[in-house]
Design a protein around this motif. Structure first.
Motif, mmCIF file in Angstrom:
data_model
loop_
_atom_site.group_PDB
_atom_site.id
_atom_site.type_symbol
_atom_site.label_atom_id
_atom_site.label_comp_id
_atom_site.label_asym_id
_atom_site.label_seq_id
_atom_site.Cartn_x
_atom_site.Cartn_y
_atom_site.Cartn_z
ATOM 1 N N THR A 138 0.891 -1.332 -0.039
ATOM 2 C CA THR A 138 0.004 -0.126 0.015
ATOM 3 C C THR A 138 0.799 1.349 -0.038
ATOM 4 O OG1 THR A 138 -1.689 -1.126 1.144
ATOM 5 C CG2 THR A 138 -1.785 1.192 1.268
ATOM 6 N N CYS A 139 1.846 1.211 0.793
ATOM 7 C CA CYS A 139 2.603 2.600 0.839
ATOM 8 C C CYS A 139 3.539 2.620 -0.506
ATOM 9 C CB CYS A 139 3.778 2.488 2.189
ATOM 10 S SG CYS A 139 3.096 2.514 3.540
ATOM 11 N N THR A 140 3.907 1.645 -0.973
ATOM 12 C CA THR A 140 4.550 1.641 -2.415
ATOM 13 C C THR A 140 3.699 2.081 -3.391
ATOM 14 O OG1 THR A 140 6.067 -0.186 -1.797
ATOM 15 C CG2 THR A 140 5.982 0.461 -4.096
ATOM 16 N N ALA A 141 2.346 1.970 -3.402
ATOM 17 C CA ALA A 141 1.514 2.388 -4.555
ATOM 18 C C ALA A 141 1.259 3.700 -4.231
ATOM 19 C CB ALA A 141 0.237 1.621 -4.180
ATOM 20 N N ILE A 142 1.213 4.163 -3.039
ATOM 21 C CA ILE A 142 0.578 5.537 -2.844
ATOM 22 C C ILE A 142 1.763 6.565 -2.676
ATOM 23 C CG2 ILE A 142 -1.621 4.765 -1.662
ATOM 24 C CD1 ILE A 142 -0.355 5.575 1.118
ATOM 25 N N LEU A 143 2.808 6.091 -2.806
ATOM 26 C CA LEU A 143 4.153 6.720 -2.909
ATOM 27 C C LEU A 143 4.021 8.168 -3.674
ATOM 28 C CD1 LEU A 143 7.141 7.739 -1.861
ATOM 29 C CD2 LEU A 143 7.823 6.478 -3.953
ATOM 30 N N PRO A 144 3.918 9.492 -3.437
ATOM 31 C CA PRO A 144 3.609 10.624 -4.280
ATOM 32 C C PRO A 144 4.921 10.849 -5.192
ATOM 33 C CG PRO A 144 4.275 11.242 -2.025
ATOM 34 C CD PRO A 144 3.974 9.812 -1.850
ATOM 35 N N GLY A 145 4.950 11.207 -6.475
ATOM 36 C CA GLY A 145 6.123 11.298 -7.099
ATOM 37 C C GLY A 145 6.125 10.080 -7.986
ATOM 38 N N ALA A 146 7.289 10.232 -8.744
ATOM 39 C CA ALA A 146 7.635 9.225 -9.934
ATOM 40 C C ALA A 146 8.462 7.938 -9.000
ATOM 41 C CB ALA A 146 8.575 9.712 -10.969
ATOM 42 N N HIS A 147 9.414 8.056 -8.300
ATOM 43 C CA HIS A 147 9.986 7.137 -7.946
ATOM 44 C C HIS A 147 10.649 7.346 -6.467
ATOM 45 C CE1 HIS A 147 13.839 9.494 -8.625
ATOM 46 N NE2 HIS A 147 12.936 9.599 -9.729
ATOM 47 N N GLY A 148 11.078 6.185 -5.515
ATOM 48 C CA GLY A 148 11.581 6.491 -4.225
ATOM 49 C C GLY A 148 11.666 5.382 -3.730
ATOM 50 N N HIS A 149 12.561 5.224 -2.617
ATOM 51 C CA HIS A 149 12.538 4.106 -1.812
ATOM 52 C C HIS A 149 11.469 4.127 -0.710
ATOM 53 C CE1 HIS A 149 16.388 2.373 -3.002
ATOM 54 N NE2 HIS A 149 16.901 3.563 -2.925
ATOM 55 N N VAL A 150 10.758 3.006 -0.489
ATOM 56 C CA VAL A 150 9.537 3.141 0.477
ATOM 57 C C VAL A 150 9.728 2.002 1.602
ATOM 58 C CG1 VAL A 150 7.094 2.514 0.542
ATOM 59 C CG2 VAL A 150 7.831 3.900 -1.382
ATOM 60 N N TYR A 151 9.226 2.536 2.944
ATOM 61 C CA TYR A 151 9.421 1.686 4.047
ATOM 62 C C TYR A 151 8.053 1.630 4.537
ATOM 63 C CZ TYR A 151 14.326 2.667 2.975
ATOM 64 O OH TYR A 151 15.677 2.504 2.257
ATOM 65 N N ALA A 152 7.472 0.482 4.879
ATOM 66 C CA ALA A 152 6.458 0.369 5.770
ATOM 67 C C ALA A 152 6.926 0.045 7.221
ATOM 68 C CB ALA A 152 5.281 -0.547 5.162
ATOM 69 N N VAL A 153 6.520 0.947 8.183
ATOM 70 C CA VAL A 153 7.372 0.822 9.488
ATOM 71 C C VAL A 153 6.257 0.786 10.495
ATOM 72 C CG1 VAL A 153 8.814 1.781 11.123
ATOM 73 C CG2 VAL A 153 9.315 2.060 8.753
ATOM 74 N N ARG A 154 6.264 -0.461 11.152
ATOM 75 C CA ARG A 154 5.384 -0.562 12.344
ATOM 76 C C ARG A 154 5.569 0.358 13.118
ATOM 77 N NH1 ARG A 154 6.566 -7.025 13.769
ATOM 78 N NH2 ARG A 154 6.504 -7.910 11.726
ATOM 79 N N ARG A 155 4.241 0.839 13.881
ATOM 80 C CA ARG A 155 4.249 1.899 15.083
ATOM 81 C C ARG A 155 3.545 1.458 16.261
ATOM 82 N NH1 ARG A 155 0.048 5.220 16.538
ATOM 83 N NH2 ARG A 155 0.676 7.081 17.480
ATOM 84 N N ASN A 156 4.103 1.640 17.374
ATOM 85 C CA ASN A 156 3.370 0.946 18.568
ATOM 86 C C ASN A 156 2.163 1.805 18.543
ATOM 87 O OD1 ASN A 156 2.671 0.272 20.979
ATOM 88 N ND2 ASN A 156 4.965 0.902 22.049
ATOM 89 N N CYS A 157 1.080 1.049 18.814
ATOM 90 C CA CYS A 157 -0.266 1.601 18.675
ATOM 91 C C CYS A 157 -0.814 1.991 19.981
ATOM 92 C CB CYS A 157 -1.241 0.626 18.147
ATOM 93 S SG CYS A 157 -2.856 1.061 17.549
ATOM 94 N N SER A 158 0.081 1.779 21.116
ATOM 95 C CA SER A 158 -0.205 2.473 22.364
ATOM 96 C C SER A 158 0.790 3.583 22.740
ATOM 97 C CB SER A 158 -0.253 1.335 23.383
ATOM 98 O OG SER A 158 1.137 0.942 23.443
ATOM 99 N N GLY A 159 1.772 4.086 21.788
ATOM 100 C CA GLY A 159 2.771 4.927 21.880
ATOM 101 C C GLY A 159 2.425 6.223 21.473
#
Length: 218
Positions: A138-159
């Motif tokens: 999903t993050c790769t697909a919605i990256l704005p712009g033409a190209h770039g490295h994409v990282y889907a990073v887990r976030r602590n949901c209680s942080g």
């Protein structure tokens, strides 16, 4: 006088029966339900399975990890089996039996009231199963712009860190955030039912729960 004596005997007998029946019913069929559940959800290789009763009260801090460890065994899941709601033999379409599966051995409260223990160590079900892959796609697909490295990073949901903070902490910048919900269990042939569920934030500022994934880029 004789009548009073017989009445007393009957009353005492009734109290004794009530005591033993009540004691037995406190775990009425719960052992069997828990044993069947623990056996069914064992992951990994073959092993001996023990559904061990756990004291269920809000003051208890002994986890199922500790309960199993005291018996020289390892916890691989935990279950709360609720009291049975009595319904008539011919009644249908009503709730009767009810259980909760934790996929964890660390809950200190009430429940769980049963711990799934085994002789060998077995992995717990992965709560992030396929979430990483869905978030990455999903993050790769919605990256704005033409190209770039994409990282889907887990976030602590209680942080308290926002996705801006999460990405910044790994020297990246956030461009979106997602919350991936636990997948509903569907049979392979089922259609027309909700299974996967995602929320897209279009923001990196949320501090609550979720998001549970941050879309980061270099």
């Amino acid at each position: 006088m004789m009548k009073s004596k017989y009445t007393s005997v009957i009353l005492i007998a009734f109290v004794v029966v009530l005591h033993f029946v009540g004691h037995a019913q406190s775990f009425n069929y719960k052992d069997e339900i828990a044993q069947g559940t623990c056996t069914s959800i064992l992951t990994g290789g073959p092993d001996h399975v023990y559904a061990v009763r756990r004291s269920c009260n809000y003051g208890s801090k002994e986890t199922c990890d500790a309960v199993c460890s005291k018996l020289g065994k390892h916890c691989y899941n935990a279950v709360n089996v609720y009291p049975e709601v009595m319904i008539g033999n011919t009644e249908t379409g009503k709730e009767s039996l009810h259980a909760y599966k934790y996929n964890s051995c660390t809950n200190p409260g009430c429940g769980p009231n049963y711990c799934c223990c085994a002789i060998n160590k077995h992995p717990l079900p992965n709560p992030n199963a396929f979430k990483d892959e869905i978030a990455q796609a999903t993050c790769t697909a919605i990256l704005p712009g033409a190209h770039g490295h994409v990282y889907a990073v887990r976030r602590n949901c209680s942080g308290k860190d926002t996705c801006d903070d999460v990405c910044s902490n790994i020297s990246k910048s956030c461009f979106n955030a997602l919350h991936l919900y636990n997948s509903a269990t569907l049979d392979n042939t089922e259609t027309g039912k909700e299974g996967l569920h995602t929320y897209r934030y279009n923001s990196c500022k949320n501090t609550g729960c979720g998001p549970n994934f941050c879309c980061c880029r270099k």
